[in-house]
Motif scaffolding. Structure first.
Motif, PDB file in Angstrom:
ATOM      1  N   VAL A   7      24.953 -10.681  -1.094  1.00  0.00           N
ATOM      2  CA  VAL A   7      24.207 -11.777  -0.090  1.00  0.00           C
ATOM      3  C   VAL A   7      23.023 -11.858  -0.993  1.00  0.00           C
ATOM      4  CG1 VAL A   7      23.065 -12.229   2.108  1.00  0.00           C
ATOM      5  CG2 VAL A   7      25.079 -10.699   2.079  1.00  0.00           C
ATOM      6  N   PRO A   8      22.792 -13.262  -1.399  1.00  0.00           N
ATOM      7  CA  PRO A   8      21.496 -13.507  -2.311  1.00  0.00           C
ATOM      8  C   PRO A   8      20.328 -13.199  -1.434  1.00  0.00           C
ATOM      9  CG  PRO A   8      22.990 -15.453  -2.406  1.00  0.00           C
ATOM     10  CD  PRO A   8      23.456 -14.437  -1.480  1.00  0.00           C
ATOM     11  N   VAL A   9      19.298 -12.589  -1.910  1.00  0.00           N
ATOM     12  CA  VAL A   9      17.947 -12.612  -1.299  1.00  0.00           C
ATOM     13  C   VAL A   9      17.229 -13.775  -1.337  1.00  0.00           C
ATOM     14  CG1 VAL A   9      16.065 -11.005  -1.212  1.00  0.00           C
ATOM     15  CG2 VAL A   9      18.297  -9.938  -1.556  1.00  0.00           C
ATOM     16  N   MET A  10      16.368 -14.109  -0.469  1.00  0.00           N
ATOM     17  CA  MET A  10      15.326 -15.089  -0.515  1.00  0.00           C
ATOM     18  C   MET A  10      16.118 -16.375  -1.367  1.00  0.00           C
ATOM     19  SD  MET A  10      11.424 -13.607  -0.933  1.00  0.00           S
ATOM     20  CE  MET A  10      11.654 -12.138  -2.322  1.00  0.00           C
ATOM     21  N   LEU A  11      17.144 -16.872  -0.722  1.00  0.00           N
ATOM     22  CA  LEU A  11      17.892 -18.086  -1.520  1.00  0.00           C
ATOM     23  C   LEU A  11      16.949 -19.285  -1.599  1.00  0.00           C
ATOM     24  CD1 LEU A  11      20.434 -18.675  -2.984  1.00  0.00           C
ATOM     25  CD2 LEU A  11      21.493 -19.238  -0.732  1.00  0.00           C
ATOM     26  N   LYS A  12      16.481 -19.729  -0.311  1.00  0.00           N
ATOM     27  CA  LYS A  12      15.801 -20.916  -0.395  1.00  0.00           C
ATOM     28  C   LYS A  12      14.601 -20.850  -1.325  1.00  0.00           C
ATOM     29  CE  LYS A  12      13.557 -24.055   2.879  1.00  0.00           C
ATOM     30  NZ  LYS A  12      12.489 -24.318   1.861  1.00  0.00           N
ATOM     31  N   GLU A  13      13.820 -19.670  -1.259  1.00  0.00           N
ATOM     32  CA  GLU A  13      12.745 -19.597  -2.010  1.00  0.00           C
ATOM     33  C   GLU A  13      13.129 -19.588  -3.458  1.00  0.00           C
ATOM     34  OE1 GLU A  13      11.839 -17.089   1.916  1.00  0.00           O
ATOM     35  OE2 GLU A  13      13.522 -17.697   0.535  1.00  0.00           O
ATOM     36  N   CYS A  14      14.136 -18.896  -3.959  1.00  0.00           N
ATOM     37  CA  CYS A  14      14.494 -19.127  -5.376  1.00  0.00           C
ATOM     38  C   CYS A  14      14.896 -20.620  -5.793  1.00  0.00           C
ATOM     39  CB  CYS A  14      15.895 -18.230  -5.555  1.00  0.00           C
ATOM     40  SG  CYS A  14      15.469 -16.326  -5.421  1.00  0.00           S
ATOM     41  N   ILE A  15      15.500 -21.291  -5.072  1.00  0.00           N
ATOM     42  CA  ILE A  15      15.977 -22.644  -5.135  1.00  0.00           C
ATOM     43  C   ILE A  15      14.707 -23.625  -5.346  1.00  0.00           C
ATOM     44  CG2 ILE A  15      17.453 -24.426  -4.761  1.00  0.00           C
ATOM     45  CD1 ILE A  15      18.702 -22.039  -5.615  1.00  0.00           C
ATOM     46  N   ASP A  16      13.865 -23.292  -4.310  1.00  0.00           N
ATOM     47  CA  ASP A  16      12.623 -24.102  -3.974  1.00  0.00           C
ATOM     48  C   ASP A  16      11.812 -24.071  -5.330  1.00  0.00           C
ATOM     49  OD1 ASP A  16      13.180 -24.957  -1.740  1.00  0.00           O
ATOM     50  OD2 ASP A  16      12.031 -23.812  -0.595  1.00  0.00           O
ATOM     51  N   GLY A  17      11.668 -22.624  -5.909  1.00  0.00           N
ATOM     52  CA  GLY A  17      10.869 -22.191  -7.126  1.00  0.00           C
ATOM     53  C   GLY A  17      11.511 -22.839  -8.255  1.00  0.00           C
ATOM     54  N   LEU A  18      12.842 -23.321  -8.308  1.00  0.00           N
ATOM     55  CA  LEU A  18      13.313 -23.982  -9.552  1.00  0.00           C
ATOM     56  C   LEU A  18      12.989 -25.362  -9.622  1.00  0.00           C
ATOM     57  CD1 LEU A  18      16.990 -22.483  -9.973  1.00  0.00           C
ATOM     58  CD2 LEU A  18      15.197 -22.119 -11.422  1.00  0.00           C
ATOM     59  N   ASN A  19      12.591 -26.081  -8.591  1.00  0.00           N
ATOM     60  CA  ASN A  19      11.945 -27.232  -8.452  1.00  0.00           C
ATOM     61  C   ASN A  19      13.061 -28.159  -8.949  1.00  0.00           C
ATOM     62  OD1 ASN A  19      10.403 -29.475  -7.788  1.00  0.00           O
ATOM     63  ND2 ASN A  19       8.926 -29.075  -9.508  1.00  0.00           N
ATOM     64  N   ILE A  94      15.296 -21.810 -15.235  1.00  0.00           N
ATOM     65  CA  ILE A  94      15.987 -20.549 -15.436  1.00  0.00           C
ATOM     66  C   ILE A  94      15.861 -19.431 -14.380  1.00  0.00           C
ATOM     67  CG2 ILE A  94      16.217 -18.278 -16.861  1.00  0.00           C
ATOM     68  CD1 ILE A  94      15.166 -19.895 -19.212  1.00  0.00           C
ATOM     69  N   LEU A  95      16.686 -18.921 -13.625  1.00  0.00           N
ATOM     70  CA  LEU A  95      16.680 -18.010 -12.466  1.00  0.00           C
ATOM     71  C   LEU A  95      17.309 -16.612 -12.986  1.00  0.00           C
ATOM     72  CD1 LEU A  95      16.326 -17.502  -9.295  1.00  0.00           C
ATOM     73  CD2 LEU A  95      18.897 -18.127  -9.204  1.00  0.00           C
ATOM     74  N   GLY A 228       6.952 -27.692 -18.247  1.00  0.00           N
ATOM     75  CA  GLY A 228       7.153 -28.129 -16.980  1.00  0.00           C
ATOM     76  C   GLY A 228       8.291 -27.454 -16.285  1.00  0.00           C
ATOM     77  N   GLY A 229       9.215 -26.807 -17.134  1.00  0.00           N
ATOM     78  CA  GLY A 229      10.150 -26.130 -16.833  1.00  0.00           C
ATOM     79  C   GLY A 229       9.964 -25.001 -15.876  1.00  0.00           C
ATOM     80  N   ARG A 230      10.741 -24.424 -15.186  1.00  0.00           N
ATOM     81  CA  ARG A 230      10.427 -23.229 -14.380  1.00  0.00           C
ATOM     82  C   ARG A 230      11.511 -21.983 -14.553  1.00  0.00           C
ATOM     83  NH1 ARG A 230       8.272 -24.533  -9.208  1.00  0.00           N
ATOM     84  NH2 ARG A 230       6.612 -26.065  -9.353  1.00  0.00           N
ATOM     85  N   LEU A 231      10.452 -20.811 -14.267  1.00  0.00           N
ATOM     86  CA  LEU A 231      11.185 -19.475 -14.493  1.00  0.00           C
ATOM     87  C   LEU A 231      10.964 -18.918 -12.935  1.00  0.00           C
ATOM     88  CD1 LEU A 231      12.383 -17.157 -16.196  1.00  0.00           C
ATOM     89  CD2 LEU A 231      10.123 -16.590 -16.843  1.00  0.00           C
TER      90      LEU A 231
END
Length: 301
Positions: A7-19, A94-95, A228-231
């Motif tokens: 079960v992915p942890v903090m899925l929404k926060e991870c995806i939001d972080g990638l922008n 990158i995630l 501007g890319g996100r890690l």
């Protein structure tokens, strides 16, 4: 697809972080059960691309049927070269979710779990030469002391290492049950589960060279990200969080940030959040693994 693979942890926060930009190129370097990857694909348009890495054969049963999806059967420490081989010089995001998937703990023969008896394996890459058994039976006592102390954060690491070194003179330690028998008098009463988890963590990190791999990955991630890319990196213990935090803050793993002639900081990334993001109470109640998770998001300068 394994139903309860992970079960992915903090899925929404991870995806939001990638922008996510609809036509961007994104990389999920810890594909696992594909939970994050699916969510990234949902946000991409027809011209977007998702590249996923995983060296675990079990993860390959979960591959996604999607023209925008590219899978690379490799450890993320070889990020840059593998992206180049597929024609990606730079990417938009990158995630990395550094947790061992709960699925790996549930497969007894992988030797990750203290719950089952199995050979002392613990390899994420089944073709790698080093196993937990080799570590326990061949490493010098001082080196075992260091692994359990540093990677396992085990309090009595020195006496534990001594017990292993003494026991293996009589007989090689081959199975998890045998290993537990060797160390049972060193396990604090009432804290058995936590202690064994720490000991196993130390072994797993050594077998898979996890800290070195993480440092290699972070340096390459900064190189392949577009400005501007996100890690986005999620870690589950301080050993992993520390290098991530240091590299984002200073562009290196120890010491102070370097400055140029004019006093400008020389570092590739800037933190998006001042502090690590943690899971909310509701998620922790649903998924215990979220309790220790720390999420850090950085942008390429």
């Amino acid at each position: 697809m394994h139903k309860n693979y992970h079960v992915p942890v903090m899925l929404k926060e991870c995806i939001d972080g990638l922008n996510i930009k609809a036509d961007g190129v994104y990389v999920d370097v810890t594909f696992g059960g594909g939970g994050h990857s699916k969510e990234i694909l949902n946000k991409l348009g027809p011209n977007g691309t998702l590249v996923a890495f995983d060296q675990d054969l079990d993860a390959q049963q979960n591959l996604l049927e999607d023209a925008r999806f590219v899978f690379i059967d490799q450890n993320f420490r070889f990020l840059k070269n593998n992206l180049r081989l597929k024609g990606f010089k730079h990417v938009d995001g990158i995630l990395a979710d550094l947790g061992v998937s709960s699925h790996q703990f549930d497969v007894p023969e992988r030797g990750f779990s203290t719950r089952f008896n199995a050979d002392l394996d613990m390899r994420m890459d089944a073709n790698a030469p080093l196993t937990a058994g080799k570590v326990l039976n061949s490493y010098p006592e001082e080196k075992l002391h260091k692994i359990f102390g540093l990677y396992g954060e085990v309090k009595n690491a020195k006496s534990l290492a001594c017990a292993i070194a003494t026991s293996r003179l009589e007989q090689q330690i081959k199975t998890i049950d045998q290993f537990k028998e060797v160390i049972k008098s060193y396990i604090p009463k009432g804290k058995e589960h936590k202690y064994l988890a720490q000991v196993f963590q130390g072994l797993r990190i050594e077998v898979n060279a996890e800290i070195a791999a993480l440092e290699d990955f972070l340096v390459q991630a900064a190189e392949v990200l577009k400005p501007g890319g996100r890690l986005v990196v999620m870690s589950y213990h301080s050993l992993e969080d520390r290098p991530v935090k240091n590299y984002i803050a200073k562009g290196k793993f120890s010491g102070e940030v370097e400055k140029d002639f004019f006093g400008n900081q020389q570092k590739p990334l800037a933190a998006i959040n001042r502090k690590a993001i943690t899971a909310n109470e509701e998620e922790i109640a649903r998924n215990n693994r979220a309790r220790s998770a720390k999420l850090r998001v950085a942008e390429k300068i």
